[in-house]
Design a protein around this motif. Structure first.
Motif, PDB file in Angstrom:
ATOM      1  N   VAL A  74       0.842  -1.206   0.000  1.00 45.14           N
ATOM      2  CA  VAL A  74       0.000   0.000   0.000  1.00 45.14           C
ATOM      3  C   VAL A  74       0.873   1.250   0.000  1.00 45.14           C
ATOM      4  O   VAL A  74       0.619   2.204  -0.743  1.00 45.14           O
ATOM      5  CB  VAL A  74      -0.971  -0.013   1.203  1.00 45.14           C
ATOM      6  CG1 VAL A  74      -1.661   1.329   1.369  1.00 45.14           C
ATOM      7  CG2 VAL A  74      -1.992  -1.127   1.040  1.00 45.14           C
ATOM      8  N   LEU A  75       1.925   1.252   0.821  1.00 46.94           N
ATOM      9  CA  LEU A  75       2.803   2.425   0.884  1.00 46.94           C
ATOM     10  C   LEU A  75       3.527   2.670  -0.438  1.00 46.94           C
ATOM     11  O   LEU A  75       3.592   3.798  -0.931  1.00 46.94           O
ATOM     12  CB  LEU A  75       3.816   2.271   2.015  1.00 46.94           C
ATOM     13  CG  LEU A  75       3.269   2.349   3.434  1.00 46.94           C
ATOM     14  CD1 LEU A  75       4.356   2.021   4.448  1.00 46.94           C
ATOM     15  CD2 LEU A  75       2.691   3.719   3.698  1.00 46.94           C
ATOM     16  N   PHE A  76       4.086   1.605  -1.018  1.00 41.60           N
ATOM     17  CA  PHE A  76       4.852   1.765  -2.260  1.00 41.60           C
ATOM     18  C   PHE A  76       3.950   2.045  -3.457  1.00 41.60           C
ATOM     19  O   PHE A  76       4.225   2.918  -4.264  1.00 41.60           O
ATOM     20  CB  PHE A  76       5.708   0.539  -2.543  1.00 41.60           C
ATOM     21  CG  PHE A  76       6.876   0.374  -1.620  1.00 41.60           C
ATOM     22  CD1 PHE A  76       7.524   1.469  -1.062  1.00 41.60           C
ATOM     23  CD2 PHE A  76       7.354  -0.884  -1.305  1.00 41.60           C
ATOM     24  CE1 PHE A  76       8.608   1.320  -0.221  1.00 41.60           C
ATOM     25  CE2 PHE A  76       8.437  -1.041  -0.465  1.00 41.60           C
ATOM     26  CZ  PHE A  76       9.066   0.063   0.078  1.00 41.60           C
ATOM     27  N   LYS A  77       2.863   1.288  -3.589  1.00 39.90           N
ATOM     28  CA  LYS A  77       1.993   1.414  -4.763  1.00 39.90           C
ATOM     29  C   LYS A  77       1.141   2.680  -4.705  1.00 39.90           C
ATOM     30  O   LYS A  77       1.069   3.423  -5.676  1.00 39.90           O
ATOM     31  CB  LYS A  77       1.106   0.166  -4.851  1.00 39.90           C
ATOM     32  CG  LYS A  77       0.067   0.209  -5.929  1.00 39.90           C
ATOM     33  CD  LYS A  77       0.636  -0.057  -7.279  1.00 39.90           C
ATOM     34  CE  LYS A  77      -0.471  -0.032  -8.307  1.00 39.90           C
ATOM     35  NZ  LYS A  77      -0.158  -0.663  -9.514  1.00 39.90           N
ATOM     36  N   HIS A  78       0.533   2.935  -3.568  1.00 39.34           N
ATOM     37  CA  HIS A  78      -0.415   4.041  -3.487  1.00 39.34           C
ATOM     38  C   HIS A  78       0.203   5.297  -2.876  1.00 39.34           C
ATOM     39  O   HIS A  78      -0.311   6.385  -3.093  1.00 39.34           O
ATOM     40  CB  HIS A  78      -1.669   3.614  -2.727  1.00 39.34           C
ATOM     41  CG  HIS A  78      -2.389   2.509  -3.418  1.00 39.34           C
ATOM     42  ND1 HIS A  78      -3.209   2.714  -4.504  1.00 39.34           N
ATOM     43  CD2 HIS A  78      -2.380   1.169  -3.211  1.00 39.34           C
ATOM     44  CE1 HIS A  78      -3.680   1.556  -4.928  1.00 39.34           C
ATOM     45  NE2 HIS A  78      -3.198   0.598  -4.162  1.00 39.34           N
ATOM     46  N   GLY A  79       1.277   5.143  -2.132  1.00 40.25           N
ATOM     47  CA  GLY A  79       1.937   6.311  -1.560  1.00 40.25           C
ATOM     48  C   GLY A  79       3.017   6.876  -2.460  1.00 40.25           C
ATOM     49  O   GLY A  79       3.143   8.087  -2.621  1.00 40.25           O
ATOM     50  N   LEU A  80       3.790   5.992  -3.073  1.00 40.05           N
ATOM     51  CA  LEU A  80       4.897   6.432  -3.926  1.00 40.05           C
ATOM     52  C   LEU A  80       4.650   6.180  -5.412  1.00 40.05           C
ATOM     53  O   LEU A  80       5.506   6.485  -6.243  1.00 40.05           O
ATOM     54  CB  LEU A  80       6.187   5.707  -3.505  1.00 40.05           C
ATOM     55  CG  LEU A  80       6.657   5.961  -2.076  1.00 40.05           C
ATOM     56  CD1 LEU A  80       7.850   5.073  -1.746  1.00 40.05           C
ATOM     57  CD2 LEU A  80       7.030   7.425  -1.901  1.00 40.05           C
TER      58      LEU A  80
END
Length: 177
Positions: free
Chosen positions: A153-159
Motif C-alpha cells: 500500500v505504501l509503495f503502490k499508493h503512496g509512492l
C-alpha cells in the motif's frame, strides 16, 4: 594465540583468533568475492548514459563510488586474511542456509507464477525467519504477508511504484480507488 576482544564495551573476553595454518583461505575467498562485485558494479556503471549539466559529474558516479568502497573492503579483507586476524568463525549451519535459499527460490517462483508481491514477499519473510530460528512457520509467513501488504500500500499508493500484482493486490487496489 588469544587476544582480548574489546568489542563488547570493555568486558575483555578472551577469544582465539584464526592463527592455525598458513593463510585464512575463507577470508581470501571473501576478498575475491568483494573484488568481483566491485568489478561487476564498475562495469555496469560504465554502461550508464552520461547526464551532465553544469556539474563536473552526474549520478553515474555512484556505481563507481560503491565499487571503490567494495575494493577498499577487499584490500582490507586480504590484509586481515594474510595477517590471520579474523576471529574464529562458527561452523556453517547448513539447515539455516537452506531455509534462506529456499525463501529466495519460493519468492521467485511465486512472483513468476503470478501470486503477487504480498504473497511472494510474505513467503520470503516467513521462510527466512524460520531459517534464523523463528517458529512456528505459519505465523512467520502470516506476519510477512501482513508487513508486505502494508509495504504494498505504501509503495503502490503512496509512492506510485509498480509492483507485481496478484489476486490480493487487485483486491487492495480496487478497495483504494
Amino acid at each position: 594465540m588469544s587476544q582480548i576482544d574489546d568489542r563488547n564495551g570493555g568486558a575483555g573476553e578472551r577469544r582465539p583468533l584464526v592463527n592455525s595454518g598458513a593463510r585464512d583461505l575463507g577470508g581470501l575467498a571473501i576478498a575475491v568475492g568483494l573484488f568481483l562485485f566491485a568489478a561487476l558494479i564498475a562495469w555496469d556503471g560504465a554502461t550508464y548514459p552520461e547526464r551532465r549539466s553544469y556539474a563536473q559529474f552526474g549520478p553515474e558516479i555512484f556505481p563507481y563510488l560503491v565499487a571503490a568502497g567494495l575494493a577498499v573492503f577487499g584490500v582490507a579483507t586480504v590484509v586481515m586474511a594474510l595477517r590471520k586476524s579474523f576471529p574464529e568463525r562458527e561452523r556453517m549451519n547448513i539447515a539455516a542456509v537452506a531455509w534462506v535459499i529456499g525463501a529466495v527460490v519460493a519468492e521467485t517462483v511465486l512472483l513468476y507464477a503470478g501470486a503477487g508481491f504480498i504473497v511472494g514477499s510474505g513467503a520470503l519473510f516467513g521462510l527466512a525467519a524460520r531459517g534464523m530460528g523463528r517458529r512456528p512457520l505459519w505465523l512467520t509467513i502470516l506476519v510477512g504477508i501482513g508487513v508486505s501488504a502494508l509495504l504494498y500500500v505504501l509503495f503502490k499508493h503512496g509512492l506510485s511504484l509498480s509492483l507485481p500484482a496478484g489476486p490480493i493486490e487487485r483486491v487492495i487496489d480496487g478497495a483504494l480507488r
